[in-house]
Design a protein around this motif. Sequence first.
Motif, PDB file in Angstrom:
ATOM      1  N   LYS A  69      -4.108  -6.092  -4.476  1.00 41.99           N
ATOM      2  CA  LYS A  69      -4.889  -5.076  -5.182  1.00 41.99           C
ATOM      3  C   LYS A  69      -5.709  -4.210  -4.234  1.00 41.99           C
ATOM      4  CE  LYS A  69      -5.582  -7.472  -9.552  1.00 41.99           C
ATOM      5  NZ  LYS A  69      -6.624  -7.974 -10.456  1.00 41.99           N
ATOM      6  N   LYS A  70      -6.309  -4.830  -3.244  1.00 41.80           N
ATOM      7  CA  LYS A  70      -7.156  -4.097  -2.287  1.00 41.80           C
ATOM      8  C   LYS A  70      -6.329  -3.052  -1.534  1.00 41.80           C
ATOM      9  CE  LYS A  70      -9.769  -5.146   1.832  1.00 41.80           C
ATOM     10  NZ  LYS A  70     -10.167  -6.220   2.731  1.00 41.80           N
ATOM     11  N   GLY A  76      -3.227   4.083  -3.144  1.00 39.61           N
ATOM     12  CA  GLY A  76      -3.398   5.059  -4.215  1.00 39.61           C
ATOM     13  C   GLY A  76      -4.216   6.256  -3.774  1.00 39.61           C
ATOM     14  N   GLU A  77      -5.262   6.008  -3.000  1.00 41.50           N
ATOM     15  CA  GLU A  77      -6.089   7.098  -2.488  1.00 41.50           C
ATOM     16  C   GLU A  77      -5.285   7.989  -1.547  1.00 41.50           C
ATOM     17  OE1 GLU A  77      -9.513   5.386  -0.638  1.00 41.50           O
ATOM     18  OE2 GLU A  77     -10.140   4.377  -2.484  1.00 41.50           O
ATOM     19  N   VAL A 103      -1.281  -5.161  -9.210  1.00 42.63           N
ATOM     20  CA  VAL A 103      -1.103  -4.176  -8.133  1.00 42.63           C
ATOM     21  C   VAL A 103      -0.679  -2.819  -8.694  1.00 42.63           C
ATOM     22  CG1 VAL A 103       0.211  -3.666  -6.052  1.00 42.63           C
ATOM     23  CG2 VAL A 103      -0.544  -5.977  -6.481  1.00 42.63           C
ATOM     24  N   VAL A 104       0.219  -2.811  -9.661  1.00 45.32           N
ATOM     25  CA  VAL A 104       0.696  -1.552 -10.240  1.00 45.32           C
ATOM     26  C   VAL A 104      -0.448  -0.840 -10.957  1.00 45.32           C
ATOM     27  CG1 VAL A 104       2.312  -0.536 -11.888  1.00 45.32           C
ATOM     28  CG2 VAL A 104       3.053  -2.429 -10.445  1.00 45.32           C
ATOM     29  N   ALA A 105      -1.248  -1.575 -11.702  1.00 42.60           N
ATOM     30  CA  ALA A 105      -2.382  -0.986 -12.412  1.00 42.60           C
ATOM     31  C   ALA A 105      -3.438  -0.463 -11.442  1.00 42.60           C
ATOM     32  CB  ALA A 105      -2.991  -2.004 -13.365  1.00 42.60           C
ATOM     33  N   CYS A 106      -3.720  -1.201 -10.369  1.00 42.58           N
ATOM     34  CA  CYS A 106      -4.696  -0.738  -9.366  1.00 42.58           C
ATOM     35  C   CYS A 106      -4.246   0.562  -8.718  1.00 42.58           C
ATOM     36  CB  CYS A 106      -4.905  -1.793  -8.292  1.00 42.58           C
ATOM     37  SG  CYS A 106      -6.059  -3.054  -8.748  1.00 42.58           S
ATOM     38  N   LEU A 111      -4.939   6.496  -8.425  1.00 44.09           N
ATOM     39  CA  LEU A 111      -4.393   7.855  -8.514  1.00 44.09           C
ATOM     40  C   LEU A 111      -5.239   8.678  -9.481  1.00 44.09           C
ATOM     41  CD1 LEU A 111      -0.501   7.422  -8.639  1.00 44.09           C
ATOM     42  CD2 LEU A 111      -1.854   8.399  -6.806  1.00 44.09           C
ATOM     43  N   ARG A 112      -5.553   8.092 -10.634  1.00 42.95           N
ATOM     44  CA  ARG A 112      -6.371   8.793 -11.629  1.00 42.95           C
ATOM     45  C   ARG A 112      -7.766   9.094 -11.086  1.00 42.95           C
ATOM     46  NH1 ARG A 112      -4.592   4.917 -15.469  1.00 42.95           N
ATOM     47  NH2 ARG A 112      -2.935   5.797 -16.719  1.00 42.95           N
TER      48      ARG A 112
END
Length: 118
Positions: A69-70, A76-77, A103-106, A111-112
Amino acid sequence: MTPKVLQKKKTLRLKRKLRVRQNHRGSAIKPRVSVFRSNKYFYAQAINDETGHTIAAIDSRICGLGNNKKDAQKLGEEFAKLLLSKNIGEIIFDRNGYLYHGVVACFADNLRNNGIVF
């Protein structure tokens, strides 16, 4: 797990993948962002389905990150910055048959948070 159970899991993921992809087509203005996760790494790419070309791609292997997740937050950033530099502010998110969890949700949430609209 037995080979029969593994085959069943693969079949179910493929069904989910195809079901999602039927309704979502990416374009140059609003590309489809597809994610893939292996046991070690996480990959994402923005795809223009009209021409079949990849607009932008990122993976944790090249960035020196893993599949947790980290690291998904950092990825994502970075991917949001890459998309915004190519004047893409709106996407279609394709979870590629994976559950929208962990991981997919993080990755999607970051992104959002960095200005990409789904």
